[in-house]
Design an enzyme around this catalytic site. Sequence first.
Site, PDB file in Angstrom:
ATOM      1  N   GLU A  65      16.270  -1.538  -4.505  1.00 53.46           N
ATOM      2  CA  GLU A  65      17.025  -1.876  -5.719  1.00 53.46           C
ATOM      3  C   GLU A  65      18.052  -2.959  -5.436  1.00 53.46           C
ATOM      4  O   GLU A  65      18.312  -3.310  -4.283  1.00 53.46           O
ATOM      5  CB  GLU A  65      17.755  -0.628  -6.230  1.00 53.46           C
ATOM      6  CG  GLU A  65      18.781  -0.111  -5.220  1.00 53.46           C
ATOM      7  CD  GLU A  65      19.598   1.076  -5.714  1.00 53.46           C
ATOM      8  OE1 GLU A  65      19.078   1.876  -6.509  1.00 53.46           O
ATOM      9  OE2 GLU A  65      20.770   1.192  -5.295  1.00 53.46           O
ATOM     10  N   HIS A  67      21.878  -4.628  -7.553  1.00 52.34           N
ATOM     11  CA  HIS A  67      22.851  -4.456  -8.631  1.00 52.34           C
ATOM     12  C   HIS A  67      24.035  -5.368  -8.360  1.00 52.34           C
ATOM     13  O   HIS A  67      24.146  -5.940  -7.263  1.00 52.34           O
ATOM     14  CB  HIS A  67      23.304  -2.994  -8.738  1.00 52.34           C
ATOM     15  CG  HIS A  67      23.368  -2.273  -7.423  1.00 52.34           C
ATOM     16  ND1 HIS A  67      24.268  -2.622  -6.443  1.00 52.34           N
ATOM     17  CD2 HIS A  67      22.612  -1.278  -6.892  1.00 52.34           C
ATOM     18  CE1 HIS A  67      24.078  -1.837  -5.397  1.00 52.34           C
ATOM     19  NE2 HIS A  67      23.074  -1.015  -5.625  1.00 52.34           N
ATOM     20  N   HIS A  71      27.850  -2.358  -1.862  1.00 53.50           N
ATOM     21  CA  HIS A  71      27.916  -1.103  -1.104  1.00 53.50           C
ATOM     22  C   HIS A  71      28.579  -1.373   0.238  1.00 53.50           C
ATOM     23  O   HIS A  71      28.333  -2.405   0.867  1.00 53.50           O
ATOM     24  CB  HIS A  71      26.521  -0.567  -0.767  1.00 53.50           C
ATOM     25  CG  HIS A  71      25.745  -0.009  -1.907  1.00 53.50           C
ATOM     26  ND1 HIS A  71      26.260   0.833  -2.851  1.00 53.50           N
ATOM     27  CD2 HIS A  71      24.431  -0.146  -2.223  1.00 53.50           C
ATOM     28  CE1 HIS A  71      25.315   1.184  -3.702  1.00 53.50           C
ATOM     29  NE2 HIS A  71      24.193   0.585  -3.355  1.00 53.50           N
ATOM     30  N   HIS A 105      17.997  -4.028  -1.467  1.00 52.70           N
ATOM     31  CA  HIS A 105      18.299  -3.191  -0.303  1.00 52.70           C
ATOM     32  C   HIS A 105      17.557  -1.865  -0.373  1.00 52.70           C
ATOM     33  O   HIS A 105      17.201  -1.394  -1.458  1.00 52.70           O
ATOM     34  CB  HIS A 105      19.812  -2.951  -0.169  1.00 52.70           C
ATOM     35  CG  HIS A 105      20.429  -2.321  -1.382  1.00 52.70           C
ATOM     36  ND1 HIS A 105      20.714  -3.037  -2.510  1.00 52.70           N
ATOM     37  CD2 HIS A 105      20.807  -1.044  -1.640  1.00 52.70           C
ATOM     38  CE1 HIS A 105      21.252  -2.232  -3.416  1.00 52.70           C
ATOM     39  NE2 HIS A 105      21.317  -1.010  -2.927  1.00 52.70           N
ATOM     40  N   CYS A 119      28.497   6.092   1.620  1.00 53.06           N
ATOM     41  CA  CYS A 119      28.348   4.866   0.832  1.00 53.06           C
ATOM     42  C   CYS A 119      29.514   4.761  -0.143  1.00 53.06           C
ATOM     43  O   CYS A 119      29.717   5.638  -0.989  1.00 53.06           O
ATOM     44  CB  CYS A 119      27.021   4.873   0.073  1.00 53.06           C
ATOM     45  SG  CYS A 119      26.767   3.389  -0.938  1.00 53.06           S
TER      46      CYS A 119
HETATM   47 MN    MN Z   1      22.215   0.503  -4.229  1.00 50.29          MN
END
Ligand code: MN
Length: 151
Positions: A65, A67, A71, A105, A119
């Site tokens: 995914e 975004h 992270h 990732h 995370c």
């Molecule tokens: Mn992610």
Amino acid sequence: MTRFRKGDAGRWEGIDPEPYDAGGSDDPEAPFRGVSRQRLFGPEEGLDAALRYFEVEPGGWTALERHRHAHAVVVVRGRGAALVAPEVREVAPFDLVRVPPGTWHQLRAADDAPLGFLCLVDAERDRPERAGPDDVEALRADPRVAAFLRP
Ligand code: MN
């Protein structure tokens, strides 16, 4: 308030594992395997961030995914590999994985070991975009990434 660990590493008193996909996608076919998520800290603690603990079972993987939010990942248990396209690295406890905004990732556990990691994310964040067939094909153009991604 302190929340004490429960038994083996990776569980805490008063914190229940959540479905991994709850905040990410409405797609029941979302491509991941053997992933649990626990929220450790978040806005309830007065933070503008959330710290989660993910654990991937041996042989499992998180969704591929991307975004707009970033992270900050700290590996704390087991072994595996991380894709932060186009980079692929084997990871073990205390490795730090930076996932910049907009970067494809995925994290994978080793076949014979789990992969546990912390995370850190913004409290307010956009929903992940899952990689589609065209995205995967484009990623596979890099041989390092192709070797990481499973058929
Ligand atoms: Mn992610």
